[in-house]
Enzyme design. Structure first.
Site, PDB file in Angstrom:
ATOM      1  N   LYS A  16      34.920 107.468 -10.702  1.00  0.00           N
ATOM      2  CA  LYS A  16      34.878 108.800 -10.073  1.00  0.00           C
ATOM      3  C   LYS A  16      33.524 109.474 -10.324  1.00  0.00           C
ATOM      4  O   LYS A  16      32.901 109.983  -9.401  1.00  0.00           O
ATOM      5  CB  LYS A  16      36.003 109.699 -10.621  1.00  0.00           C
ATOM      6  CG  LYS A  16      37.400 109.167 -10.374  1.00  0.00           C
ATOM      7  CD  LYS A  16      38.461 110.131 -10.881  1.00  0.00           C
ATOM      8  CE  LYS A  16      38.420 110.367 -12.381  1.00  0.00           C
ATOM      9  NZ  LYS A  16      38.755 109.180 -13.196  1.00  0.00           N
ATOM     10  N   ARG A  92      44.861 117.035 -12.675  1.00  0.00           N
ATOM     11  CA  ARG A  92      45.473 115.814 -13.188  1.00  0.00           C
ATOM     12  C   ARG A  92      46.849 116.034 -13.788  1.00  0.00           C
ATOM     13  O   ARG A  92      47.384 115.141 -14.449  1.00  0.00           O
ATOM     14  CB  ARG A  92      44.539 115.069 -14.133  1.00  0.00           C
ATOM     15  CG  ARG A  92      44.153 115.737 -15.378  1.00  0.00           C
ATOM     16  CD  ARG A  92      43.418 114.716 -16.272  1.00  0.00           C
ATOM     17  NE  ARG A  92      41.991 114.780 -16.114  1.00  0.00           N
ATOM     18  CZ  ARG A  92      41.151 113.857 -16.570  1.00  0.00           C
ATOM     19  NH1 ARG A  92      41.581 112.796 -17.172  1.00  0.00           N
ATOM     20  NH2 ARG A  92      39.861 114.001 -16.424  1.00  0.00           N
ATOM     21  N   ARG A 133      31.840 105.357 -24.406  1.00  0.00           N
ATOM     22  CA  ARG A 133      31.761 106.799 -24.655  1.00  0.00           C
ATOM     23  C   ARG A 133      32.590 107.135 -25.897  1.00  0.00           C
ATOM     24  O   ARG A 133      33.394 106.305 -26.338  1.00  0.00           O
ATOM     25  CB  ARG A 133      32.328 107.517 -23.412  1.00  0.00           C
ATOM     26  CG  ARG A 133      31.743 108.867 -23.147  1.00  0.00           C
ATOM     27  CD  ARG A 133      32.157 109.390 -21.786  1.00  0.00           C
ATOM     28  NE  ARG A 133      33.587 109.622 -21.671  1.00  0.00           N
ATOM     29  CZ  ARG A 133      34.224 109.840 -20.529  1.00  0.00           C
ATOM     30  NH1 ARG A 133      33.548 109.827 -19.393  1.00  0.00           N
ATOM     31  NH2 ARG A 133      35.515 110.053 -20.508  1.00  0.00           N
TER      32      ARG A 133
HETATM   33  P1  AP5 Z   1      32.914 106.324 -14.348  1.00  0.00           P
HETATM   34  O1  AP5 Z   1      32.207 106.688 -13.092  1.00  0.00           O
HETATM   35  O2  AP5 Z   1      32.435 106.940 -15.624  1.00  0.00           O
HETATM   36  O3  AP5 Z   1      34.498 106.494 -14.217  1.00  0.00           O
HETATM   37  P2  AP5 Z   1      35.402 107.783 -14.129  1.00  0.00           P
HETATM   38  O4  AP5 Z   1      36.437 107.486 -13.106  1.00  0.00           O
HETATM   39  O5  AP5 Z   1      34.554 109.010 -13.943  1.00  0.00           O
HETATM   40  O6  AP5 Z   1      36.107 107.713 -15.530  1.00  0.00           O
HETATM   41  P3  AP5 Z   1      36.078 108.650 -16.772  1.00  0.00           P
HETATM   42  O7  AP5 Z   1      36.265 107.744 -17.946  1.00  0.00           O
HETATM   43  O8  AP5 Z   1      34.884 109.553 -16.811  1.00  0.00           O
HETATM   44  O9  AP5 Z   1      37.363 109.467 -16.518  1.00  0.00           O
HETATM   45  P4  AP5 Z   1      38.192 110.122 -17.613  1.00  0.00           P
HETATM   46  O10 AP5 Z   1      39.349 110.696 -16.906  1.00  0.00           O
HETATM   47  O11 AP5 Z   1      38.468 109.235 -18.768  1.00  0.00           O
HETATM   48  O12 AP5 Z   1      37.202 111.173 -18.200  1.00  0.00           O
HETATM   49  P5  AP5 Z   1      36.955 112.679 -17.884  1.00  0.00           P
HETATM   50  O13 AP5 Z   1      35.525 112.895 -18.153  1.00  0.00           O
HETATM   51  O14 AP5 Z   1      37.507 113.110 -16.591  1.00  0.00           O
HETATM   52  O15 AP5 Z   1      32.853 104.719 -14.460  1.00  0.00           O
HETATM   53  C1  AP5 Z   1      33.346 104.071 -15.601  1.00  0.00           C
HETATM   54  C2  AP5 Z   1      32.407 102.890 -15.939  1.00  0.00           C
HETATM   55  O16 AP5 Z   1      32.475 101.924 -14.906  1.00  0.00           O
HETATM   56  C3  AP5 Z   1      30.933 103.309 -16.054  1.00  0.00           C
HETATM   57  O17 AP5 Z   1      30.343 102.595 -17.111  1.00  0.00           O
HETATM   58  C4  AP5 Z   1      30.347 102.896 -14.696  1.00  0.00           C
HETATM   59  O18 AP5 Z   1      28.996 102.561 -14.799  1.00  0.00           O
HETATM   60  C5  AP5 Z   1      31.204 101.681 -14.353  1.00  0.00           C
HETATM   61  N1  AP5 Z   1      31.387 101.511 -12.914  1.00  0.00           N
HETATM   62  C6  AP5 Z   1      31.499 102.504 -11.976  1.00  0.00           C
HETATM   63  N2  AP5 Z   1      31.658 101.961 -10.751  1.00  0.00           N
HETATM   64  C7  AP5 Z   1      31.691 100.611 -10.929  1.00  0.00           C
HETATM   65  C8  AP5 Z   1      31.849  99.506 -10.040  1.00  0.00           C
HETATM   66  N3  AP5 Z   1      32.025  99.677  -8.709  1.00  0.00           N
HETATM   67  N4  AP5 Z   1      31.842  98.259 -10.563  1.00  0.00           N
HETATM   68  C9  AP5 Z   1      31.684  98.069 -11.911  1.00  0.00           C
HETATM   69  N5  AP5 Z   1      31.496  99.069 -12.794  1.00  0.00           N
HETATM   70  C10 AP5 Z   1      31.526 100.331 -12.305  1.00  0.00           C
HETATM   71  O19 AP5 Z   1      37.874 113.369 -19.019  1.00  0.00           O
HETATM   72  C11 AP5 Z   1      37.608 113.172 -20.405  1.00  0.00           C
HETATM   73  C12 AP5 Z   1      38.647 113.947 -21.214  1.00  0.00           C
HETATM   74  O20 AP5 Z   1      38.489 115.356 -20.968  1.00  0.00           O
HETATM   75  C13 AP5 Z   1      40.123 113.678 -20.881  1.00  0.00           C
HETATM   76  O21 AP5 Z   1      40.627 112.548 -21.575  1.00  0.00           O
HETATM   77  C14 AP5 Z   1      40.787 114.990 -21.340  1.00  0.00           C
HETATM   78  O22 AP5 Z   1      40.923 115.046 -22.743  1.00  0.00           O
HETATM   79  C15 AP5 Z   1      39.743 116.017 -20.919  1.00  0.00           C
HETATM   80  N6  AP5 Z   1      39.978 116.517 -19.545  1.00  0.00           N
HETATM   81  C16 AP5 Z   1      39.136 116.382 -18.481  1.00  0.00           C
HETATM   82  N7  AP5 Z   1      39.660 116.930 -17.381  1.00  0.00           N
HETATM   83  C17 AP5 Z   1      40.851 117.427 -17.748  1.00  0.00           C
HETATM   84  C18 AP5 Z   1      41.894 118.089 -17.040  1.00  0.00           C
HETATM   85  N8  AP5 Z   1      41.786 118.346 -15.718  1.00  0.00           N
HETATM   86  N9  AP5 Z   1      43.021 118.450 -17.726  1.00  0.00           N
HETATM   87  C19 AP5 Z   1      43.137 118.197 -19.039  1.00  0.00           C
HETATM   88  N10 AP5 Z   1      42.207 117.567 -19.772  1.00  0.00           N
HETATM   89  C20 AP5 Z   1      41.061 117.177 -19.133  1.00  0.00           C
END
Ligand code: AP5
Length: 195
Positions: A16, A92, A133
């Site tokens: 994403k 989410r 991360r």
């Molecule tokens: P990446 O683009 O980083 O994936 P992503 O879908 O953004 O995954 P995240 O891990 O950032 O999502 P998340 O939900 O865990 O974290 P968030 O920051 O939202 O890609 C992942 C990897 O794959 C990268 O290394 C990339 O290079 C690679 N990649 C990408 N495309 C590829 C491809 N086509 N082929 C191969 N490799 C590829 O949330 C973090 C924390 O914050 C949560 O756990 C929670 O505690 C809190 N939080 C955030 N939002 C909320 C909310 N709305 N409500 C409550 N808590 C929240």
């Protein structure tokens, strides 16, 4: 270009954030990532960051009320009024989806589409382990994926019921995934223009 209002959904590690960075350039819109906002608060050691850090490291979700108020505040800013938004990591939970619907209804600015980046659990696990991360430990990844299934996956039906859901295959090269996303978004926007 008219302002687009989009949500990008998908499992943790589905790409994403990677795709959102490209989409905001392509559609001249504002990237609103709740994860990035929370990580910035953790880095700056603000009160929010201090509260959020342990929750995030454990792979748990930060409370709905807190997240909803952060997003409501961000959506009320001038750049969003002018350029629209791409929400990443929000909503989410069902409570967050209802809050977003309320915010947009009040503003009279309906959403254009919710894009679900579809990537299987095995693949997202490999991607997150490779990324490393702070919250990419085996235990936190398992917990985040469990929460995805129980809290976030049901939102796919919620968006589908509203006619907003587009499912896009998130496997393959980043360029290919980007093309699939833009084709689906452009189709949505052209349908919106015609109606
Ligand atoms: P990446 O683009 O980083 O994936 P992503 O879908 O953004 O995954 P995240 O891990 O950032 O999502 P998340 O939900 O865990 O974290 P968030 O920051 O939202 O890609 C992942 C990897 O794959 C990268 O290394 C990339 O290079 C690679 N990649 C990408 N495309 C590829 C491809 N086509 N082929 C191969 N490799 C590829 O949330 C973090 C924390 O914050 C949560 O756990 C929670 O505690 C809190 N939080 C955030 N939002 C909320 C909310 N709305 N409500 C409550 N808590 C929240």
């Amino acid at each position: 270009m008219t302002a687009v209002r989009l949500v990008i959904l998908g499992r943790q590690g589905s790409g994403k954030g990677t795709q959102a960075a490209r989409l905001v350039e392509a559609y001249d819109t504002v990237h609103i990532s709740t994860g990035d906002m929370l990580r910035a608060a953790v880095g700056a050691e603000t009160e929010l960051g201090l509260q959020a850090r342990a929750v995030m490291d454990a792979g748990e979700l930060v409370g709905d009320d807190l997240i909803n108020s952060i997003v409501a505040e961000r959506l009320a800013q001038d750049d969003v009024a002018e350029h629209g938004f791409l929400l990443d990591g929000y909503p989410r939970t069902p409570d967050q989806a209802a809050a977003l619907e309320g915010i947009l209804a009040e503003a009279g600015t309906p959403m254009d589409a919710a894009m679900n980046l579809d990537v299987p659990v095995d693949e997202v696990t490999v991607r997150m382990m490779a990324r490393g991360r702070a919250d990419d430990t085996a235990e936190a990844i398992r917990r985040r994926l469990d929460l995805y299934e129980s809290e976030t996956a049901p939102l796919l039906a919620w968006f589908a019921d509203r006619g907003l859901l587009e499912v896009v295959d998130g496997l393959g090269a980043e360029d290919d995934v980007f093309i699939r996303l833009t084709l689906a978004i452009d189709r949505r926007l052209s349908v919106g223009d015609a109606s």
